[in-house]
Design a protein around this motif. Structure first.
Motif, PDB file in Angstrom:
ATOM      1  N   VAL A 196       0.850  -1.204   0.000  1.00 14.50           N
ATOM      2  CA  VAL A 196       0.000   0.000   0.000  1.00 14.50           C
ATOM      3  C   VAL A 196       0.880   1.248   0.000  1.00 14.50           C
ATOM      4  O   VAL A 196       0.677   2.190  -0.779  1.00 14.50           O
ATOM      5  CB  VAL A 196      -0.936   0.000   1.233  1.00 14.50           C
ATOM      6  CG1 VAL A 196      -1.671   1.331   1.339  1.00 14.50           C
ATOM      7  CG2 VAL A 196      -1.924  -1.146   1.119  1.00 14.50           C
ATOM      8  N   TYR A 203       2.366   1.826  -3.325  1.00 13.34           N
ATOM      9  CA  TYR A 203       1.350   2.407  -4.214  1.00 13.34           C
ATOM     10  C   TYR A 203       1.263   3.914  -3.988  1.00 13.34           C
ATOM     11  O   TYR A 203       1.277   4.710  -4.931  1.00 13.34           O
ATOM     12  CB  TYR A 203      -0.003   1.741  -3.937  1.00 13.34           C
ATOM     13  CG  TYR A 203      -1.103   2.298  -4.779  1.00 13.34           C
ATOM     14  CD1 TYR A 203      -1.877   3.369  -4.321  1.00 13.34           C
ATOM     15  CD2 TYR A 203      -1.346   1.792  -6.049  1.00 13.34           C
ATOM     16  CE1 TYR A 203      -2.874   3.903  -5.099  1.00 13.34           C
ATOM     17  CE2 TYR A 203      -2.352   2.326  -6.843  1.00 13.34           C
ATOM     18  CZ  TYR A 203      -3.103   3.387  -6.353  1.00 13.34           C
ATOM     19  OH  TYR A 203      -4.091   3.920  -7.139  1.00 13.34           O
ATOM     20  N   VAL A 204       1.271   4.300  -2.716  1.00 15.18           N
ATOM     21  CA  VAL A 204       1.157   5.740  -2.414  1.00 15.18           C
ATOM     22  C   VAL A 204       2.370   6.479  -2.976  1.00 15.18           C
ATOM     23  O   VAL A 204       2.254   7.540  -3.593  1.00 15.18           O
ATOM     24  CB  VAL A 204       1.038   5.948  -0.881  1.00 15.18           C
ATOM     25  CG1 VAL A 204       1.158   7.415  -0.539  1.00 15.18           C
ATOM     26  CG2 VAL A 204      -0.285   5.375  -0.392  1.00 15.18           C
ATOM     27  N   TYR A 256       2.133   6.855  -6.572  1.00 18.48           N
ATOM     28  CA  TYR A 256       1.087   7.826  -6.871  1.00 18.48           C
ATOM     29  C   TYR A 256       1.634   9.244  -6.696  1.00 18.48           C
ATOM     30  O   TYR A 256       1.291  10.151  -7.452  1.00 18.48           O
ATOM     31  CB  TYR A 256      -0.109   7.579  -5.940  1.00 18.48           C
ATOM     32  CG  TYR A 256      -1.379   8.148  -6.496  1.00 18.48           C
ATOM     33  CD1 TYR A 256      -1.932   9.299  -5.950  1.00 18.48           C
ATOM     34  CD2 TYR A 256      -1.991   7.568  -7.599  1.00 18.48           C
ATOM     35  CE1 TYR A 256      -3.077   9.831  -6.475  1.00 18.48           C
ATOM     36  CE2 TYR A 256      -3.140   8.103  -8.137  1.00 18.48           C
ATOM     37  CZ  TYR A 256      -3.674   9.241  -7.563  1.00 18.48           C
ATOM     38  OH  TYR A 256      -4.823   9.782  -8.096  1.00 18.48           O
ATOM     39  N   ALA A 283     -11.405   7.812   2.100  1.00 20.41           N
ATOM     40  CA  ALA A 283     -10.054   7.574   2.615  1.00 20.41           C
ATOM     41  C   ALA A 283     -10.074   7.420   4.125  1.00 20.41           C
ATOM     42  O   ALA A 283      -9.488   6.483   4.683  1.00 20.41           O
ATOM     43  CB  ALA A 283      -9.143   8.745   2.207  1.00 20.41           C
ATOM     44  N   MET A 342      -6.609  -2.214 -10.020  1.00 16.84           N
ATOM     45  CA  MET A 342      -6.751  -2.506  -8.584  1.00 16.84           C
ATOM     46  C   MET A 342      -6.795  -4.012  -8.363  1.00 16.84           C
ATOM     47  O   MET A 342      -6.134  -4.552  -7.481  1.00 16.84           O
ATOM     48  CB  MET A 342      -8.069  -1.896  -8.084  1.00 16.84           C
ATOM     49  CG  MET A 342      -8.068  -0.416  -7.919  1.00 16.84           C
ATOM     50  SD  MET A 342      -6.996   0.050  -6.563  1.00 16.84           S
ATOM     51  CE  MET A 342      -5.849   1.072  -7.415  1.00 16.84           C
ATOM     52  N   SER A 355     -11.232   3.519  -1.910  1.00 17.72           N
ATOM     53  CA  SER A 355     -10.479   4.767  -1.772  1.00 17.72           C
ATOM     54  C   SER A 355      -9.393   4.868  -2.840  1.00 17.72           C
ATOM     55  O   SER A 355      -9.313   5.859  -3.576  1.00 17.72           O
ATOM     56  CB  SER A 355      -9.856   4.794  -0.375  1.00 17.72           C
ATOM     57  OG  SER A 355      -8.983   5.880  -0.287  1.00 17.72           O
ATOM     58  N   LEU A 356      -8.600   3.812  -2.970  1.00 13.47           N
ATOM     59  CA  LEU A 356      -7.529   3.849  -3.988  1.00 13.47           C
ATOM     60  C   LEU A 356      -8.133   3.984  -5.374  1.00 13.47           C
ATOM     61  O   LEU A 356      -7.614   4.703  -6.237  1.00 13.47           O
ATOM     62  CB  LEU A 356      -6.675   2.578  -3.898  1.00 13.47           C
ATOM     63  CG  LEU A 356      -5.887   2.380  -2.600  1.00 13.47           C
ATOM     64  CD1 LEU A 356      -5.040   1.117  -2.683  1.00 13.47           C
ATOM     65  CD2 LEU A 356      -5.001   3.584  -2.319  1.00 13.47           C
ATOM     66  N   TYR A 357      -9.252   3.308  -5.570  1.00  9.72           N
ATOM     67  CA  TYR A 357      -9.923   3.331  -6.886  1.00  9.72           C
ATOM     68  C   TYR A 357     -10.318   4.759  -7.249  1.00  9.72           C
ATOM     69  O   TYR A 357      -9.973   5.270  -8.320  1.00  9.72           O
ATOM     70  CB  TYR A 357     -11.139   2.412  -6.833  1.00  9.72           C
ATOM     71  CG  TYR A 357     -12.039   2.446  -8.040  1.00  9.72           C
ATOM     72  CD1 TYR A 357     -13.252   3.143  -7.996  1.00  9.72           C
ATOM     73  CD2 TYR A 357     -11.686   1.797  -9.220  1.00  9.72           C
ATOM     74  CE1 TYR A 357     -14.090   3.168  -9.099  1.00  9.72           C
ATOM     75  CE2 TYR A 357     -12.522   1.819 -10.331  1.00  9.72           C
ATOM     76  CZ  TYR A 357     -13.727   2.515 -10.257  1.00  9.72           C
ATOM     77  OH  TYR A 357     -14.561   2.546 -11.345  1.00  9.72           O
ATOM     78  N   ASN A 376      -9.212   7.547  -6.069  1.00 11.92           N
ATOM     79  CA  ASN A 376      -8.041   8.422  -6.255  1.00 11.92           C
ATOM     80  C   ASN A 376      -7.416   8.191  -7.621  1.00 11.92           C
ATOM     81  O   ASN A 376      -7.165   9.127  -8.383  1.00 11.92           O
ATOM     82  CB  ASN A 376      -7.003   8.130  -5.166  1.00 11.92           C
ATOM     83  CG  ASN A 376      -7.473   8.697  -3.835  1.00 11.92           C
ATOM     84  OD1 ASN A 376      -8.356   9.566  -3.825  1.00 11.92           O
ATOM     85  ND2 ASN A 376      -6.941   8.184  -2.754  1.00 11.92           N
ATOM     86  N   GLU A 377      -7.209   6.907  -7.942  1.00 13.27           N
ATOM     87  CA  GLU A 377      -6.522   6.632  -9.212  1.00 13.27           C
ATOM     88  C   GLU A 377      -7.378   7.094 -10.385  1.00 13.27           C
ATOM     89  O   GLU A 377      -6.877   7.635 -11.368  1.00 13.27           O
ATOM     90  CB  GLU A 377      -6.237   5.127  -9.328  1.00 13.27           C
ATOM     91  CG  GLU A 377      -5.395   4.836 -10.558  1.00 13.27           C
ATOM     92  CD  GLU A 377      -4.854   3.418 -10.569  1.00 13.27           C
ATOM     93  OE1 GLU A 377      -4.601   2.873  -9.476  1.00 13.27           O
ATOM     94  OE2 GLU A 377      -4.708   2.868 -11.661  1.00 13.27           O
TER      95      GLU A 377
END
Lengths: 50, 194, 212, 227
Positions: A19, A22-23, A26, D12, D85, D204-206, D208-209
């Motif tokens: 994770v 990933y951050v 990003y 988030a 993801m 959340s990641l979805y 954002n991306e």
């Protein structure tokens, strides 16, 4: 810590690591986007000045 | 017949058509001119439905079976003979009296003698004439011709002129061409793509 | 029933093309036999029946892949696919005609491969033949769609195997299982289920692969 | 657009709260498993991630179906992000799964664990999805191809799960497998929290991306408008 406990914590750490990775990836993307926006605004200003 | 509002098409980063409006009614002839790469072929491909617009929309109120589309290539199989190619398209377009129609077209475009020859052995001009046969095979109401004159000798060019004069008024045409001289007198609308 | 007339017209064209160019079928025949010979040398003398059966299925899979790689080359070279897509017929007819063509090629290749297998390795039972036929349906159905996908992309030869292999793992499982296990009923049933699901899915989605 | 970034912030925070709660519960509060002892706690990470990966692939297929149905280009990006993801969670499932195999049976990889094998197949499948996307120029054609392939992916999941189960009878005798630990009431509660946490992480990641990808697309348009 028995070996199995080490492994379990290793599993949890792996999840955390991915994770975080990933951050980090990003954040590279965000900085690239920021550079691009800066470039474009500068281009636009030059265009308007001309 | 053909309506487009705010039509746009992009190939990856490159924008080829930008914010185009169109209204072509039945029986009209639209002449599309412009240098290479200005989007003439793309526009025709959008009209016939081979390409989908990335912005805006375009509508042709005709079923696929009533549209004839001549592209740069003749869209025929190199390994098959002229007759076999036209026979295939004749079946797919459910053309009545298929054999007679094909015979007449081959005769008209001077391909009757070479009907049993492999298209791979055809010259550029002969392939273009075969393409014209394919396009006219099912008597379409809308004809989309992309550079119909390219690669043709003098006699073939008169054939194309005949097709245009005969179709003008009777059918709807959209012709994209480098040398608009031939077509301009017949055109009811002109569109210059930059 | 113009749909089947269209399929017939397209299938007729495919057979005509193959008779004229005569390149895909001979290549598949030669490939499957040479693959079996190579496999003979790759098997240790005491290898079990399962091993040789497995290798037969690998040979069939890659023969199918070879044939599928050629499936849309004629359409792609002269952009003839655009001509077919513009015809008023339902675009899935193109898929059905091409799948039948691939099926016929696979059948002919297996008509040579299975006797060769019987000669080189071991007996060919009815369940192997049944499994091969059922598997062919799935391989042809899914393979033709993937071949059309690969034809629309740049790296065609590279992409087709990558798209094809994960999707046909169940076919190998069903095929090998039906041959080795003494009660093949379940495996043949599974193959039939796979064929049904993926044939319908390919039939329904082919339109979106060839047209925008 | 304030609703959108509020939503992102909300997601988030929810995800992080759930994650912390889930991990804390799993490591400290969850009761000791009878036969497996502490190592059973990996279950609270491995299985929720696997289920989330399925959710990602399902979500990608749903968006792909919407794309083919309505032809709206925005679904293409959503389907693509969901697959992205799904692959990340898929990798995590494989890694935590092999760690679990190491604990339970002393081997880093075992074919007899069905779910692990299935994820290997899906991982190969969805890597090919990216290969497909990178070899077709962006536009309606690529969107259609990716959508059709994503639909095949979701059809592949049950079929290959069945295939793997059938494969066990002849590929190798079933040596050591068990169909999931029995969960007492409190264990199940912890499991649900962990599952919700992973799903929240995905959501959340979805988002954002997705925002990032939309930003990319908008910037391209802006660049074009300005040049």
């Amino acid at each position: 810590m028995t070996t199995s406990e080490k492994y379990v914590t290793a599993a949890y750490l792996v999840v955390l690591a991915v994770v975080l990775l990933y951050v980090i990836l990003y954040s590279f993307k965000l900085s690239r986007l920021e550079r691009e926006v800066a470039e474009l605004t500068e281009l636009a200003q030059r265009r308007r000045a001309a | 017949m053909i309506q487009a509002q705010g039509l746009g098409r992009r190939f990856g980063p490159k924008r080829v058509i930008r914010d185009l409006d169109l209204d072509v009614r039945a029986g009209e002839l639209l002449l599309v001119t412009g240098p290479n790469g200005s989007g003439k072929s793309t526009l025709l491909a959008l009209m016939v439905g081979l390409l989908a617009p990335t912005e805006g929309e375009i509508e042709v109120d005709l079923p696929r079976g009533r549209i004839g589309y001549l592209a740069h290539e003749a869209l025929v199989y190199k390994e098959l003979t002229a007759l076999e190619n036209l026979d295939l398209y004749g079946r797919l377009y459910h053309v009545a009296e298929r054999r007679e129609t094909i015979g007449a077209l081959l005769e008209r475009f001077g391909l009757w003698e070479v009907r049993h020859q492999r298209v791979g052995a055809f010259s550029r001009g002969m392939q273009q004439r075969l393409g014209l046969c394919r396009v006219l095979l099912h008597g379409p109401e809308l004809l989309l011709l992309d550079e119909p004159y390219s690669g043709l000798d003098a006699s073939a060019r008169t054939l194309v002129d005949d097709v245009l004069t005969e179709a003008a008024g009777a059918r709807t045409l959209v012709v994209a061409s480098h040398e608009p001289a031939h077509v301009r007198p017949l055109a009811t609308q002109a569109l210059a793509l930059a | 029933m113009t749909y089947f007339a269209d399929v017939a017209a397209l299938a007729r064209k495919d057979i005509l093309l193959e008779l004229r160019s005569r390149d895909t079928l001979p290549a598949m025949l030669l490939f499957v036999v040479s693959a079996l010979v190579v496999f003979h040398f790759s098997l240790p003398s005491d290898a079990s029946v399962t091993a040789s059966t497995g290798l037969l299925w690998i040979a069939l899979l890659f023969t199918a892949l070879l044939g599928l790689g050629r499936a849309f080359t004629a359409e792609r070279e002269q952009r003839v696919l655009d001509g077919l897509v513009l015809a008023p017929c339902d675009r899935s007819a193109i898929w059905l005609a091409k799948s039948l063509g691939v099926l016929v090629f696979l059948g002919v290749a297996e008509a040579v491969a299975l006797p060769a297998y019987a000669l080189f390795f071991g007996p060919v039972g009815w369940e192997l033949v049944a499994a091969v036929l059922l598997a062919d349906l799935g391989l042809a159905a899914v393979g033709t769609l993937l071949a059309a996908m690969a034809a629309a992309s740049r790296a065609r030869e590279l992409l087709l195997p990558l798209l094809f292999l994960p999707l046909v793992i169940p076919v190998v499982v069903g095929g090998v299982g039906a041959t080795v296990v003494d009660d093949p009923g379940r495996y043949l049933g599974f193959l039939a289920l796979y064929d049904l699901i993926f044939a319908i899915l390919s039939w329904a989605s082919f339109e979106y692969v060839v047209a925008e | 657009m304030s609703l959108r970034n509020n939503q992102a912030v909300l997601l988030a925070t929810a995800a992080s709260v759930l994650l912390v709660a889930g991990l804390a519960l799993a490591l400290f509060w969850a009761p000791e498993d009878a036969d497996q002892g502490f190592s059973q706690r990996i279950f609270y990470v491995h299985v929720p991630i696997a289920l989330t990966a399925y959710a990602c692939f399902g979500w990608a297929a749903w968006k792909a179906l919407r794309l083919l149905w309505t032809r709206e280009p925005r679904y293409d990006l959503e389907s693509y992000t969901a697959v992205h993801m799904g692959v990340i969670f898929g990798i995590l499932t494989l890694v935590t799964g092999s760690i679990w195999a190491k604990i339970s049976w002393g081997v880093w990889w075992t074919w007899s664990e069905r779910q692990l094998t299935l994820f290997l197949v899906l991982f190969l499948f969805y890597c090919a999805y990216f290969m497909l996307r990178f070899s077709v120029e962006s536009g309606p054609r690529r969107a259609n191809l990716s959508a059709v392939y994503a639909l095949f992916g979701v059809a592949l999941i049950p079929v290959s799960f069945l295939a793997i189960r059938l494969a066990e009878n002849f590929i190798h005798p079933v040596v050591f497998t068990r169909d999931g630990p029995q969960m007492s009431g409190s264990m199940f509660l912890v499991f649900c929290v962990c599952l919700a946490a992973m799903l929240g992480l995905f959501a959340s990641l979805y988002t954002n991306e997705l925002t990032g990808k939309r930003l990319d697309a908008r910037l391209r348009e802006l660049r074009e408008a300005v040049e």
